[in-house]
Design a protein around this motif. Structure first.
Motif, PDB file in Angstrom:
ATOM      1  N   HIS A  88      35.501  51.104  33.862  1.00 15.32           N
ATOM      2  CA  HIS A  88      34.212  50.427  33.824  1.00 15.32           C
ATOM      3  C   HIS A  88      34.106  49.481  35.011  1.00 15.32           C
ATOM      4  CE1 HIS A  88      33.534  51.892  29.727  1.00 15.32           C
ATOM      5  NE2 HIS A  88      34.772  51.546  29.460  1.00 15.32           N
ATOM      6  N   PRO A  89      32.888  49.173  35.459  1.00 22.14           N
ATOM      7  CA  PRO A  89      32.726  48.195  36.545  1.00 22.14           C
ATOM      8  C   PRO A  89      33.301  46.836  36.150  1.00 22.14           C
ATOM      9  CG  PRO A  89      30.672  49.369  36.105  1.00 22.14           C
ATOM     10  CD  PRO A  89      31.603  49.727  34.999  1.00 22.14           C
ATOM     11  N   GLY A  95      48.409  43.105  27.211  1.00 23.80           N
ATOM     12  CA  GLY A  95      47.140  42.503  27.608  1.00 23.80           C
ATOM     13  C   GLY A  95      46.717  42.913  29.001  1.00 23.80           C
ATOM     14  N   PHE A  96      47.621  42.776  29.946  1.00 20.83           N
ATOM     15  CA  PHE A  96      47.249  43.115  31.321  1.00 20.83           C
ATOM     16  C   PHE A  96      47.116  44.618  31.511  1.00 20.83           C
ATOM     17  CE2 PHE A  96      47.520  43.317  35.918  1.00 20.83           C
ATOM     18  CZ  PHE A  96      46.703  42.264  36.264  1.00 20.83           C
ATOM     19  N   GLY A  97      47.975  45.389  30.798  1.00 18.43           N
ATOM     20  CA  GLY A  97      47.864  46.841  30.894  1.00 18.43           C
ATOM     21  C   GLY A  97      46.523  47.342  30.372  1.00 18.43           C
ATOM     22  N   ALA A  98      46.099  46.804  29.210  1.00 14.97           N
ATOM     23  CA  ALA A  98      44.816  47.214  28.632  1.00 14.97           C
ATOM     24  C   ALA A  98      43.652  46.767  29.503  1.00 14.97           C
ATOM     25  CB  ALA A  98      44.679  46.634  27.223  1.00 14.97           C
ATOM     26  N   TRP A  99      43.755  45.556  30.063  1.00 19.34           N
ATOM     27  CA  TRP A  99      42.700  45.041  30.938  1.00 19.34           C
ATOM     28  C   TRP A  99      42.557  45.922  32.176  1.00 19.34           C
ATOM     29  CZ3 TRP A  99      39.238  41.580  29.455  1.00 19.34           C
ATOM     30  CH2 TRP A  99      38.451  40.931  30.408  1.00 19.34           C
ATOM     31  N   GLY A 100      43.698  46.278  32.766  1.00 17.39           N
ATOM     32  CA  GLY A 100      43.656  47.155  33.933  1.00 17.39           C
ATOM     33  C   GLY A 100      43.101  48.532  33.594  1.00 17.39           C
ATOM     34  N   THR A 153      38.471  44.525  43.672  1.00 16.35           N
ATOM     35  CA  THR A 153      37.755  44.177  42.456  1.00 16.35           C
ATOM     36  C   THR A 153      38.694  44.013  41.286  1.00 16.35           C
ATOM     37  OG1 THR A 153      35.800  45.328  43.216  1.00 16.35           O
ATOM     38  CG2 THR A 153      35.944  44.918  40.856  1.00 16.35           C
ATOM     39  N   ALA A 154      39.636  44.946  41.154  1.00 16.21           N
ATOM     40  CA  ALA A 154      40.605  44.862  40.049  1.00 16.21           C
ATOM     41  C   ALA A 154      41.474  43.628  40.176  1.00 16.21           C
ATOM     42  CB  ALA A 154      41.490  46.121  40.028  1.00 16.21           C
ATOM     43  N   ALA A 155      41.888  43.297  41.396  1.00 12.69           N
ATOM     44  CA  ALA A 155      42.739  42.119  41.580  1.00 12.69           C
ATOM     45  C   ALA A 155      41.983  40.844  41.253  1.00 12.69           C
ATOM     46  CB  ALA A 155      43.230  42.075  43.035  1.00 12.69           C
TER      47      ALA A 155
END
Length: 311
Positions: free
Chosen positions: A233-234, A222-227, A302-304
């Motif tokens: 993408h923005p 989940g977190f890998g795909a989200w990252g 932004t990613a964090a």
């Protein structure tokens, strides 16, 4: 966003939403703190062998590990074990966005814009309505534990923003190493070694499956795909998909656990999701003094802020 990327974002939201139902099932196999410790142990090993060395200072890894892993997830699992329904937990936890904005204001001096302030007020109204609904059906103490877990999640979001990890997956895998021993120690002290050993001796395939789901599917995938999505993408394009988490959480709990979706709960969901949308997507507001950051720091911040670890 390409159709395949859009489907991936929806899949991640579904995985995170269904996770609450899986947690509920897992609590029938393990004491809550032991279950949480097993989740982080399985998430960290063997992933920690493949993500490379930590890319931020250890003080941030330890701080986020204690606040997010021990406090937030420990309280969430305790609250659900005490009677907080899975679907309602998936909804109420989204109030973390309000706590994040409030703590960022107190710690970082970020003054929320008017739309964000309005969103916070609407979301708090949803929490109040959810509390009324829970007060008619279950223990308010369990509700309070989940609210406190959401506050800890908000604090961990601010700490993550301060850390500004350049690689979100690397950061969260190393963060997952921190809570294991504290949670195991707390489990032995409060749940008792005999209860822990009995749960481990009675381990069956369903118990193994729920641990693997909450660790590898929810956390690592989940977190890998989200990252991965955030790198392509923005954040403003990816973040709104997290609003689908309580939709999948409440739906899966109703489908697999037989939880009732009362009119009050639907009203709370509408207010909370709407308020969180305003809080998350509205302009952030201003700081007391203008801060200049380079492009890399802006991307990592932004990613964090947008790639928050889901339960």
């Amino acid at each position: 966003m390409r159709p395949a990327h859009l489907l991936l974002a929806v899949l991640v939201a579904a995985v995170w939403g269904v996770n609450f139902t899986v947690i509920e099932i897992g609590l029938g196999h393990f004491p809550p703190l032991l279950f949480s410790a097993l989740r982080f142990l399985t998430a960290a090993v063997p992933a920690v062998l493949f993500v490379g060395r930590p890319k931020v200072a250890w003080k941030w890894i330890v701080a986020v590990g204690l606040v997010l892993g021990v406090a937030k997830f420990g309280l969430l699992f305790l609250g659900m074990d005490a009677g907080m329904p899975a679907g309602l937990s998936s909804l109420v936890l989204q109030i973390q966005s309000v706590f994040t904005a409030l703590i960022a204001f107190a710690v970082l001096g970020e003054r929320p814009s008017r739309p964000r302030a309005l969103g916070m007020a609407v979301a708090l109204g949803g929490v109040a309505l959810a509390a009324v609904d829970e007060g008619t059906a279950g223990p308010l103490g369990a509700f309070a534990l989940v609210i406190t877990a959401a506050a800890c999640w908000g604090l961990s979001n601010v700490l993550t923003r301060k850390a500004s990890p350049p690689d979100a997956l690397n950061f969260m895998v190393w963060v997952s190493t921190v809570p294991v021993l504290p949670l195991l120690g707390l489990s032995v002290l409060t749940e008792g070694p005999s209860r822990d050993l009995a749960a481990l001796r009675a381990l069956d395939w369903q118990g193994v499956g729920v641990v693997l789901y909450v660790a590898w599917i929810t956390t690592v995938f989940g977190f890998g795909a989200w990252g991965w999505l955030l790198r392509r993408h923005p954040a403003s394009t990816v973040a709104p998909f997290s609003l689908l988490v309580p939709v999948f959480g409440m739906s899966s709990a109703a489908l697999f656990l037989g939880e009732q979706l009362t009119p009050l709960r639907w009203g709370a969901a509408a207010l909370l999701v709407g308020g969180v949308a305003l809080t998350s997507l509205a302009p952030a507001g201003t700081r007391p003094s203008e801060v200049v950051v380079d492009e890399r720091e802006m991307r990592s911040t932004t990613a964090a802020g947008s790639g928050r670890l889901q339960p």
